[in-house]
Design an enzyme around this catalytic site. Structure first.
Site, mmCIF file in Angstrom:
data_model
loop_
_atom_site.group_PDB
_atom_site.id
_atom_site.type_symbol
_atom_site.label_atom_id
_atom_site.label_comp_id
_atom_site.label_asym_id
_atom_site.label_seq_id
_atom_site.Cartn_x
_atom_site.Cartn_y
_atom_site.Cartn_z
ATOM 1 N N ARG A 190 0.815 -1.211 0.000
ATOM 2 C CA ARG A 190 0.000 0.000 0.000
ATOM 3 C C ARG A 190 0.852 1.266 0.000
ATOM 4 O O ARG A 190 0.540 2.207 -0.723
ATOM 5 C CB ARG A 190 -0.998 -0.022 1.158
ATOM 6 C CG ARG A 190 -0.410 0.253 2.508
ATOM 7 C CD ARG A 190 -1.392 -0.139 3.562
ATOM 8 N NE ARG A 190 -1.710 -1.543 3.450
ATOM 9 C CZ ARG A 190 -2.924 -2.053 3.593
ATOM 10 N NH1 ARG A 190 -3.928 -1.272 3.840
ATOM 11 N NH2 ARG A 190 -3.114 -3.332 3.492
ATOM 12 N N THR A 191 1.903 1.304 0.797
ATOM 13 C CA THR A 191 2.678 2.544 0.892
ATOM 14 C C THR A 191 3.335 2.863 -0.439
ATOM 15 O O THR A 191 3.309 3.991 -0.933
ATOM 16 C CB THR A 191 3.741 2.429 1.989
ATOM 17 O OG1 THR A 191 3.105 2.052 3.195
ATOM 18 C CG2 THR A 191 4.458 3.739 2.198
ATOM 19 N N ARG A 204 12.109 3.210 2.205
ATOM 20 C CA ARG A 204 11.686 2.332 3.298
ATOM 21 C C ARG A 204 12.832 1.375 3.581
ATOM 22 O O ARG A 204 13.437 0.819 2.657
ATOM 23 C CB ARG A 204 10.434 1.543 2.935
ATOM 24 C CG ARG A 204 10.222 0.401 3.929
ATOM 25 C CD ARG A 204 8.866 -0.192 3.877
ATOM 26 N NE ARG A 204 7.859 0.754 4.355
ATOM 27 C CZ ARG A 204 6.603 0.393 4.567
ATOM 28 N NH1 ARG A 204 6.210 -0.836 4.343
ATOM 29 N NH2 ARG A 204 5.729 1.285 4.993
#
Lengths: 188, 332
Positions: free
Chosen positions: B58-59, B108
């Site tokens: 999702r991110t 990330r």
């Protein structure tokens, strides 16, 4: 005055200092009534006309204009509000932030859109507004109503309805507010 | 708000005023997202690269959707199919990506502090999309936006953050963001899942979810990270659910108008009952939807509005009326 003007008019972040009152409150209202009549005359009524004010300076003028249009023709008219920040050509050159959320509560496809702003200067805001409108649909025509045309155009853009033509210097600033129109400059 | 160069922590936004600025800008991008053509030309010609050293759906998709709706170009990099497998260091990878001419890098990483390191190496703007146990600032911003949308504001609200706080970067960013806007936060978890030292955290703690539930406006459930089970921090998932899961029975204890939030991905039946996740009080789908608009706001602030370059058009324009003066006259 509009926060945008304050930020983009040199010296940046200065304070507006008025020099001359160029339109009184009553003149402002007379100009709006005249422009309303011109809009109706040009478009043979209001059947296909929608009014959209540019955030934030154009919105109160658009609302007054719509009031006059409704009073003359006896029809209901909703006013749209358009912010053009994301369409400006100076993004990355100076801080460009939207001043308010865009709200266009009608479909502009096939309609005649009357764009309303307080001051027409370089024409770049209107260029951005035309691009923005394109993303909402294909208007049959777009017309431009401004309270003050102060000249110094940088793009081939011309208003259809003008409250007052006001010759200015580039470094002067025009402030349209509820009590009238002032001409002055920004001071530190 | 001072121009924003990187977004590594919620604290980079400089407190309540900066956070409110992002939320205000998000309003505009929500409107953009609702249009028939949800795209504006604001970041035309900019490139946003995503550098993900951890799995994420999702991110990553959310950032890419945000960049595309701003008309930026996107480049994507995932560890599983890249030169990292051949042993390239984080620094070399970051410099390589930057050399390709990117304006922002979304990072990330499983190590806390990795985005800060990347930010110190590259000239591009860096957005932290989750680093280890440290922070996940855009998640906190979209949570704030969702709460504001549902409840009208944060000030004076009481929020319970439930679950594995210890390992949660979402909890860390959320606590900073929620309290900055005037909410009260209670962490609810077994002792083993709370950080060992909470000194300086503006929070209360509790081990009793049933007692906390009737008093909160928001219950924020964290994902129970199954991979932590090997560390024997909870006896079993079933026992965790019995004491800290939001079951249908427990959801009945919530006050009227209270909302249920979850950052995803959900373990239905562990921290949240499947029926509860689908209640109208649940904001989980809203959170994902708002996530795109919030990330548009962040990318726009970094690449569009945040610049402090001197304006060129008007400031430096010469007065056309002024005749060219000779050097002698200027000196005099």
């Amino acid at each position: 005055m509009a926060e945008r003007e304050r930020r983009i008019a040199p010296p940046y972040g200065g304070v507006f200092s008025a020099r001359t009152r160029v339109l009184e409150r009553e003149d402002l209202h007379r100009a709006i009534w005249r422009m309303a009549h011109e809009v109706i005359e040009r478009n043979h009524g209001l059947d296909r006309v929608e009014v959209i004010g540019l955030q934030t300076g154009g919105v109160p003028i658009a609302e007054r204009l719509a009031e006059a249009l409704q009073a003359i023709e006896g029809v209901e008219l909703e006013v749209g509000r358009l912010d053009v920040a994301f369409y400006r050509d100076d993004i990355g050159l100076r801080p460009v932030l939207p001043e308010a959320v865009t709200h266009i509560p009608f479909d502009i496809d096939g309609r005649i859109v009357v764009l309303v702003d307080d001051v027409l200067f370089t024409g770049r805001t209107i260029r951005a507004a035309l691009n923005a409108l394109n993303d909402y649909g294909r208007a049959r025509a777009v017309q431009l109503a401004v309270m003050i045309d102060r000249g110094h155009r940088e793009l081939p853009i011309r208003p259809d309805f003008v409250g007052k033509n006001l010759p200015t210097r580039r470094d002067e600033v025009v402030d349209v507010h509820a009590d009238g129109v002032d001409l002055g400059e920004m001071r530190r | 708000m001072a121009p924003l160069r990187h977004l590594l922590s919620i604290e980079d936004l400089g407190g309540a005023a900066g956070i409110e600025e992002v939320l205000r800008l998000t309003d505009s991008f929500v409107e953009v997202s609702e249009r028939a053509i949800p795209r504006v030309p604001a970041l035309r010609g900019k490139t946003v690269a995503s550098l993900f050293y951890e799995d994420s759906t999702r991110t990553r998709l959310s950032f890419e959707a945000a960049a595309k709706r701003l008309s930026a170009d996107t480049m994507s990099f995932s560890v599983s199919s890249s030169s990292v497998k051949k042993g390239e260091s984080l620094r070399d990878t970051a410099l390589t990506i930057e050399a390709m001419g990117v304006d922002a890098i979304v990072v990330r990483h499983s190590s806390s502090g990795a985005p800060q390191r990347v930010a110190s190496w590259v000239g591009a703007s860096v957005v932290n999309a989750g680093d280890g146990w440290h922070e996940h600032p855009t998640q906190a911003l979209l949570d704030l936006y969702t709460i504001r949308q549902r409840l009208g504001g944060l000030d004076g609200r009481h929020i319970a953050v439930v679950g594995d706080v210890k390992h949660s970067r979402v909890a860390r960013s959320d606590v900073l963001a929620f309290t900055a806007l005037g909410a009260t936060v209670t962490l609810v978890a077994p002792g083993t899942l709370l950080p060992p030292d909470l000194t300086g955290w503006p929070v209360e703690t509790s081990h009793d979810l049933d007692a906390v539930l009737p008093n909160v406006d928001v219950v924020y459930l964290l994902r129970m990270q199954r991979e932590r089970m090997t560390e024997a921090l909870v006896p079993s998932l079933r026992e965790y659910t019995a004491r800290f899961g939001l079951t249908v029975r427990r959801a009945g204890r919530l006050a009227d108008g209270a909302i249920v939030m979850h950052p995803g991905p959900m373990n239905r039946g562990v921290e949240i009952a499947p029926e509860v996740a689908d209640l109208p009080a649940s904001t989980i789908v809203d959170q994902v939807r708002n996530g795109v608009a919030v990330r548009m706001a962040v990318l726009y602030l970094l690449l569009g509005a945040g610049t402090d370059r001197v304006p060129t058009t008007d400031a430096l324009a010469l007065d056309p009326e002024e005749p060219l003066r000779r050097p002698a006259e200027v000196d005099a």
